[in-house]
Design a protein around this motif. Structure first.
Motif, mmCIF file in Angstrom:
data_model
loop_
_atom_site.group_PDB
_atom_site.id
_atom_site.type_symbol
_atom_site.label_atom_id
_atom_site.label_comp_id
_atom_site.label_asym_id
_atom_site.label_seq_id
_atom_site.Cartn_x
_atom_site.Cartn_y
_atom_site.Cartn_z
ATOM 1 N N ILE A 174 0.863 -1.310 0.074
ATOM 2 C CA ILE A 174 -0.225 0.045 -0.029
ATOM 3 C C ILE A 174 0.825 1.225 -0.019
ATOM 4 O O ILE A 174 0.781 2.175 -0.661
ATOM 5 N N ALA A 175 2.012 1.088 0.715
ATOM 6 C CA ALA A 175 2.791 2.279 0.864
ATOM 7 C C ALA A 175 3.536 2.701 -0.411
ATOM 8 O O ALA A 175 3.650 3.762 -0.713
ATOM 9 N N LYS A 176 3.922 1.627 -0.743
ATOM 10 C CA LYS A 176 4.807 1.545 -2.209
ATOM 11 C C LYS A 176 3.753 2.125 -3.536
ATOM 12 O O LYS A 176 4.337 2.921 -4.230
ATOM 13 N N ILE A 177 2.608 1.451 -3.760
ATOM 14 C CA ILE A 177 1.798 1.748 -4.788
ATOM 15 C C ILE A 177 1.083 3.088 -4.424
ATOM 16 O O ILE A 177 0.767 3.923 -5.522
ATOM 17 N N GLY A 178 0.608 3.260 -3.203
ATOM 18 C CA GLY A 178 0.050 4.659 -2.898
ATOM 19 C C GLY A 178 -1.598 4.738 -3.023
ATOM 20 O O GLY A 178 -2.124 5.526 -3.040
#
Length: 195
Positions: A174-178
């Motif tokens: 989630i953090a990587k893809i946003g």
């Protein structure tokens, strides 16, 4: 802060170069502390995205052991753009493989019926006859956590990195893809089960 340290941190976390540089600076060059910093930042970012609707995504199938085990899993994202992203596809594939390998019964702790928790607690208590009450409470809590780790997909250690749970891998994705990503549901079939 060396280029090698940045590369090692990126390999461990898949975080961007700038984020790795900042985390290494904050940790004084300690890669392990920098991993922890990035995981905390990812968790904070992910918690902001959790409430957002995830109505796109993909259904992934995975067949293992020459057709003896099969998995279908639905993982949703906010946009079809993300659903076509290679990192997202890899994550969904990894989740399907996890389900095939680890055979979870439930998605998360909250999905475990109260009757199943009560039955497990009863079994644990029967094993602890004669133990002091204080010790028994701690043992029960520990064994219930182990039960959740075995039975719930989100609590299971990730098959590709046992130091992470599936919920940690989801948070970092989630953090990587946003975007918010939700493992919605799954089903696992094994030839000959329940006969």
């Amino acid at each position: 802060m060396t280029t090698d340290a940045i590369k090692r941190l990126r390999d461990k976390t898949n975080a961007g170069i700038v984020a790795c540089q900042k985390a290494l600076k904050e940790s004084g060059g300690d890669v392990d502390k920098a991993v922890e910093i990035l995981r905390k930042q990812g968790a904070a970012m992910a918690s902001k995205k959790v409430g957002r609707a995830a109505k796109e995504g993909r259904v992934e199938s995975y067949i293992h052991q020459g057709g003896k085990i099969g998995v279908l899993v639905e993982v949703d994202s906010e946009s079809d753009f993300v659903a076509r992203n290679d990192d997202f596809k890899t994550f969904v594939r990894d989740v399907a493989m996890q389900i095939a390998a680890a055979n979870p019964m439930y998605l998360k702790k909250e999905d475990v019926p109260a009757a199943a928790v009560a039955k497990e607690t009863e079994i644990i208590k029967a094993q602890l006859v004669g133990k002091p009450a204080v010790a028994a409470e701690k043992i029960i809590a520990g064994k219930l956590n182990k039960f959740y780790e075995d039975a719930c997909l989100m609590e299971q250690p990730f098959i590709k990195d046992q130091s992470l749970k599936i919920k940690d891998v989801l948070t970092s994705m989630i953090a990587k893809i946003g975007e918010n990503i939700v493992i919605r549901r799954f089903v696992r079939f094994q030839v000959g089960e329940d006969l």
